[in-house]
Motif scaffolding. Structure first.
Motif, short mmCIF file in Angstrom:
data_model
loop_
_atom_site.label_atom_id
_atom_site.label_comp_id
_atom_site.label_asym_id
_atom_site.label_seq_id
_atom_site.Cartn_x
_atom_site.Cartn_y
_atom_site.Cartn_z
N ASP A 171 15.96 -9.60 -9.54
CA ASP A 171 17.16 -8.93 -9.20
C ASP A 171 16.33 -7.20 -9.12
OD1 ASP A 171 19.44 -7.34 -8.89
OD2 ASP A 171 19.84 -7.55 -11.19
N CYS A 172 16.86 -6.49 -8.32
CA CYS A 172 16.37 -4.95 -8.28
C CYS A 172 16.81 -4.10 -9.41
CB CYS A 172 16.99 -4.43 -6.83
SG CYS A 172 16.05 -5.17 -5.53
N GLY A 173 17.94 -4.27 -10.12
CA GLY A 173 18.49 -3.65 -11.31
C GLY A 173 19.19 -2.44 -10.84
N GLU A 174 19.77 -1.59 -11.57
CA GLU A 174 20.57 -0.34 -11.50
C GLU A 174 19.94 0.64 -12.04
OE1 GLU A 174 23.53 -0.13 -9.38
OE2 GLU A 174 22.86 -2.30 -8.93
N ARG A 175 19.28 0.46 -13.13
CA ARG A 175 18.82 1.59 -14.08
C ARG A 175 17.45 1.06 -14.73
NH1 ARG A 175 21.34 1.89 -19.46
NH2 ARG A 175 21.52 -0.25 -19.78
N ARG A 176 16.80 1.96 -15.41
CA ARG A 176 15.72 1.43 -16.17
C ARG A 176 16.39 1.45 -17.72
NH1 ARG A 176 9.97 2.07 -17.26
NH2 ARG A 176 9.66 2.68 -19.49
N PRO A 209 17.14 -0.74 -21.43
CA PRO A 209 16.08 -1.48 -22.38
C PRO A 209 15.34 -2.51 -21.85
CG PRO A 209 18.34 -2.18 -22.86
CD PRO A 209 18.31 -1.23 -21.64
N ALA A 210 14.27 -3.25 -22.80
CA ALA A 210 13.40 -4.15 -22.44
C ALA A 210 14.04 -5.55 -22.23
CB ALA A 210 12.50 -4.22 -23.64
N THR A 211 14.94 -5.88 -22.81
CA THR A 211 15.79 -7.05 -22.69
C THR A 211 16.41 -6.84 -21.38
OG1 THR A 211 17.53 -6.07 -23.63
CG2 THR A 211 16.13 -7.56 -25.04
N GLU A 212 16.86 -5.92 -20.87
CA GLU A 212 17.59 -5.79 -19.48
C GLU A 212 16.59 -5.86 -18.45
OE1 GLU A 212 19.78 -2.29 -17.25
OE2 GLU A 212 20.55 -2.70 -19.21
N ALA A 213 15.11 -5.11 -18.81
CA ALA A 213 14.09 -5.31 -17.91
C ALA A 213 13.62 -6.74 -17.65
CB ALA A 213 12.96 -3.99 -18.47
N ARG A 214 13.39 -7.45 -18.66
CA ARG A 214 13.12 -8.86 -18.62
C ARG A 214 13.89 -9.67 -17.68
NH1 ARG A 214 11.27 -7.74 -23.76
NH2 ARG A 214 13.16 -8.44 -24.69
N GLY A 215 15.10 -9.22 -17.59
CA GLY A 215 16.02 -10.08 -16.60
C GLY A 215 15.89 -9.88 -15.11
N LEU A 216 14.99 -8.79 -14.85
CA LEU A 216 14.60 -8.35 -13.34
C LEU A 216 13.51 -9.36 -12.84
CD1 LEU A 216 14.64 -4.61 -13.56
CD2 LEU A 216 16.39 -6.12 -13.05
N TYR A 217 12.88 -10.11 -13.46
CA TYR A 217 11.81 -10.94 -13.01
C TYR A 217 11.75 -12.49 -14.00
CZ TYR A 217 9.08 -8.86 -16.83
OH TYR A 217 8.56 -8.40 -17.99
N ASP A 259 0.82 -1.15 0.21
CA ASP A 259 0.17 -0.19 -0.09
C ASP A 259 0.75 1.20 -0.13
OD1 ASP A 259 0.91 -0.26 2.44
OD2 ASP A 259 -0.77 0.10 3.46
N LYS A 260 2.15 1.26 0.20
CA LYS A 260 3.13 2.39 0.03
C LYS A 260 4.11 2.13 -1.25
CE LYS A 260 2.63 3.30 4.78
NZ LYS A 260 3.43 3.57 6.12
N PRO A 261 4.24 3.18 -2.08
CA PRO A 261 5.26 3.02 -3.02
C PRO A 261 6.70 2.77 -2.43
CG PRO A 261 3.99 4.98 -3.53
CD PRO A 261 3.63 4.31 -2.06
N SER A 262 6.96 3.29 -1.26
CA SER A 262 8.32 2.99 -0.54
C SER A 262 8.70 1.70 -0.10
CB SER A 262 8.67 4.06 0.49
OG SER A 262 7.55 3.93 1.45
N ARG A 263 7.43 0.85 -0.10
CA ARG A 263 7.61 -0.73 0.35
C ARG A 263 8.93 -1.17 -0.01
NH1 ARG A 263 3.75 -4.30 2.53
NH2 ARG A 263 4.96 -6.31 3.21
N SER A 264 9.66 -1.90 0.64
CA SER A 264 11.01 -2.67 0.16
C SER A 264 10.54 -3.81 -0.43
CB SER A 264 11.64 -2.63 1.35
OG SER A 264 13.09 -2.88 0.96
N LEU A 265 11.07 -3.97 -1.52
CA LEU A 265 11.14 -5.47 -2.36
C LEU A 265 12.74 -5.99 -2.47
CD1 LEU A 265 8.80 -4.47 -5.26
CD2 LEU A 265 8.08 -5.58 -3.08
N LYS A 266 12.67 -7.37 -2.55
CA LYS A 266 13.85 -7.87 -2.55
C LYS A 266 13.70 -9.24 -3.53
CE LYS A 266 13.35 -10.64 1.31
NZ LYS A 266 13.62 -11.05 2.68
N ALA A 267 14.94 -9.63 -4.00
CA ALA A 267 14.94 -10.82 -4.85
C ALA A 267 14.20 -12.00 -4.04
CB ALA A 267 16.26 -11.17 -5.14
N GLY A 268 13.49 -12.85 -4.79
CA GLY A 268 12.73 -13.66 -4.38
C GLY A 268 11.41 -13.57 -4.06
N ASP A 269 11.09 -12.23 -3.87
CA ASP A 269 9.54 -11.79 -3.48
C ASP A 269 8.74 -12.08 -4.85
OD1 ASP A 269 10.25 -10.97 -1.18
OD2 ASP A 269 10.22 -8.68 -1.49
#
Length: 90
Positions: free
Chosen positions: A70-75, A77-85, A43-53
């Protein structure tokens, strides 16, 4: 390694802007499942997420069920984004 829910959703390219991701989280439209814990609504944008959630939410008329890798370092390209989940069934 932890990151904010709105930041992760933006980096993973589920939303075009971070403010859109924050608004979505504020509305309580995302469920979080952590191993060994009951499911809970984020319910809060600041809620902490981690790998495995595991996140479950509906967007664009479809149900999204993903495990954070992974949390990632930056936004990037799409190929990099798909590696986050990884997409999960059901």
């Amino acid at each position: 390694e932890h990151c904010r829910a709105d930041l992760w959703l933006w980096r993973a390219r589920f939303f075009k802007t971070r403010s859109m991701a924050a608004r979505f989280v504020d509305e309580g439209r995302i469920r979080l499942a952590r191993p060994g814990s009951p499911d809970s609504r984020i319910d809060k944008p600041s809620r902490s997420l981690k790998a495995g959630d595991v996140l479950v939410f509906a967007i664009g008329g479809r149900l999204v069920n993903v495990r954070i890798l992974d949390c990632g370092e930056r936004r990037g390209p799409a190929t990099e984004a798909r590696g986050l989940y990884e997409a999960l069934e059901g």
